[in-house]
Design a protein around this motif. Structure first.
Motif, mmCIF file in Angstrom:
data_model
loop_
_atom_site.group_PDB
_atom_site.id
_atom_site.type_symbol
_atom_site.label_atom_id
_atom_site.label_comp_id
_atom_site.label_asym_id
_atom_site.label_seq_id
_atom_site.Cartn_x
_atom_site.Cartn_y
_atom_site.Cartn_z
ATOM 1 N N ASP A 139 0.825 -1.205 0.000
ATOM 2 C CA ASP A 139 0.000 0.000 0.000
ATOM 3 C C ASP A 139 0.865 1.264 0.000
ATOM 4 O O ASP A 139 0.595 2.226 -0.729
ATOM 5 N N PHE A 142 2.510 1.777 -3.441
ATOM 6 C CA PHE A 142 1.569 2.321 -4.421
ATOM 7 C C PHE A 142 1.390 3.826 -4.224
ATOM 8 O O PHE A 142 1.568 4.624 -5.157
ATOM 9 N N GLN A 283 -5.209 7.893 0.407
ATOM 10 C CA GLN A 283 -5.269 6.636 1.156
ATOM 11 C C GLN A 283 -6.292 6.759 2.282
ATOM 12 O O GLN A 283 -6.189 7.598 3.166
ATOM 13 N N SER A 377 -5.453 -3.058 -8.650
ATOM 14 C CA SER A 377 -5.019 -2.276 -7.497
ATOM 15 C C SER A 377 -5.575 -2.855 -6.200
ATOM 16 O O SER A 377 -4.919 -2.780 -5.154
ATOM 17 N N ILE A 381 -2.780 -3.358 -3.500
ATOM 18 C CA ILE A 381 -2.811 -2.496 -2.321
ATOM 19 C C ILE A 381 -3.372 -3.211 -1.096
ATOM 20 O O ILE A 381 -2.838 -3.109 0.008
#
Length: 478
Positions: A139, A142, A283, A377, A381
């Motif tokens: 995570d 990314f 995020q 993703s 993630i």
């Protein structure tokens, strides 16, 4: 060879003799059988053929698409040189100053295979699982990529949009609804203090809105944003491709900064037909994003009441068990819908943990609130894929959803690849994947006239695609 030519000629003659509707139905059935053969139960999916199939298949739209994350690192390196910057070969950051001995051009990076490989490991997810021991957790890997190319991500937008258009046309994608540039922002320390101590009311929202209306710098930024959309997007729309925009707020900033970005996003969406919705990104699991989530939804609620025509596609529920305390998984999708008034949900990954998920999914089904599903993703993630992915719930309970890329440049993927993943994992029939393509236009925020235009165009594109697949299948059997 002669027998094959005769067989194809005979098939063509038979086709010409058929009524059009009958021939079209025959082609659709042949395409259905072909996809079923590629996904035969008990056998490994034929990935090479699936890739070709979905590259050729018309794909309506990509509705969850971050502009800066969609640009590949190689293009950013071109812009490094164009802007007169350089790349620090020790830190892989973009430098404006050019420190001696450590600063190289973007072209130098491209010409040095080792340097380029190392840069791509930082500016994208490439090779992560080959080198994960020296990298951050997935995570962080990314989300950290955006800081590397950030200095040039908002430059050369006309070039960037044209590149994205050409790439879309190459894979038979007709429409992109891109989360484009950060919305204009301002800060009010008194608002921040009140929001983080005792909370704010609608009167506070109204007071800050009025203050922003009088902020000439803020209003000037809104005007510059509109001009950038107009200038950068000039010549993009044509018979083959259509592009629309969403401004966004960053959810991990201070309350007044987030509110100001949401205000400017609503004003932008009300000022240009090219800007079709607003969003909030960043995020979701970090402290400020979690702390202020309910407050952000109240902000959207207030502004939605003042701008009821503006549509919301909100990132919500991009969380997995263990990332945050369990109670943090229980309300994000619900509040995005019930409080903020979202028309689409980005990700929606924590649905199984939400309080009363069946009621939420029923509401989404009944009110046609679609989920933007981002398989690559979500896997990278959050570590969620296969039967653990909530798309299995959306399929079962009738929640509308579409496939999208999220950040194709960071993930090094494209929309065709997302369809391949979906087909290989979930073995849909042809009717289902065809519906996904059409739904990506139906659930877009396009004006109705544009929506009908693209749906009609899809009809013709699918007719040609199915005829090509049927012809190839018939030839292959001879």
């Amino acid at each position: 060879m002669k027998n094959n030519i005769k067989a194809v000629a005979l098939a063509a003659a038979v086709f010409c003799a058929m009524p059009y509707a009958q021939a079209a139905n025959a082609n659709e059935e042949a395409t259905k059988r072909h996809l079923a053969a590629l996904l035969a139960p008990g056998k490994d999916p034929k990935l090479a053929e699936l890739t070709m199939f979905f590259t050729l298949m018309p794909k309506g739209g990509d509705l969850h698409h971050h502009y800066s994350g969609a640009i590949y690192a190689e293009q950013y390196l071109e812009w490094v040189d164009k802007e007169g910057f350089c790349v620090n070969k020790n830190s892989y950051t973009i430098e404006k100053a050019k420190p001696a001995g450590v600063c190289v051009s973007g072209q130098d990076v491209m010409n040095d295979n080792t340097l380029l490989a190392n840069l791509l490991q930082r500016w994208s997810d490439k090779d992560f699982y080959n080198h994960s021991a020296i990298q951050s957790p997935p995570d962080r890997q990314f989300f950290d990529t955006f800081a590397y190319f950030g200095p040039v991500s908002s430059t050369n937008t006309a070039d960037g949009l044209q590149r994205l258009k050409q790439r879309a046309i190459q894979e038979n994608l007709s429409y992109i609804e891109t989360i484009f540039e950060i919305a204009p922002i301002a800060q009010d320390l008194d608002f921040d203090k009140k929001a983080t101590s005792g909370g704010v009311t609608e009167a506070d929202f109204a007071a800050l809105s009025a203050k922003l209306d009088q902020d000439q710098a803020f209003q000037g930024w809104i005007g510059a944003y509109l001009q950038n959309v107009k200038t950068a997007g000039a010549g993009i729309d044509d018979a083959n491709f259509t592009l629309r925009y969403q401004p966004f707020a960053l959810r991990f900033l201070s309350p007044s900064q987030v509110y100001s970005q949401i205000v400017s996003s609503f004003k932008l969406a009300s000022s240009s037909p090219q800007i079709v919705g607003v969003n909030i990104v960043g995020q979701e699991s970090v402290n400020v994003s979690m702390r202020d989530y309910a407050l952000h939804m109240q902000m959207f609620k207030y502004l939605k009441s003042n701008y009821p025509q503006v549509k919301l596609a909100l990132h919500a529920g991009e969380l997995a068990l263990g990332m945050v305390p369990p109670e943090g998984l229980t309300f994000h999708i619900k509040e995005a819908i019930d409080v903020a008034g979202a028309s689409r949900i980005g990700h929606g990954m924590d649905i199984a943990h939400e309080s009363n998920p069946l009621a939420i999914m029923k509401k989404m089904r009944d009110q046609k609130i679609a989920v933007e599903v981002n398989l690559s993703s979500n896997d990278f993630i959050l570590g969620i894929k296969d039967q653990a992915h909530p798309v299995t719930l959306f399929r079962k309970y009738g929640v509308p959803y579409v496939l999208s890329t999220d950040d194709a440049g960071v993930s090094r993927n494209n929309l065709s690849g997302e369809y391949v993943l979906y087909a290989a994992r979930y073995q849909p029939d042809y009717a289902e994947v065809k519906k996904l393509s059409y739904d990506s236009i139906r659930y877009s925020f396009l004006a109705d006239v544009d929506k009908q235009r693209l749906l009609k165009s899809l009809d013709g594109k699918f007719a040609k695609f199915e005829a090509d697949i049927a012809g190839a299948a018939a030839s292959g059997k001879r």
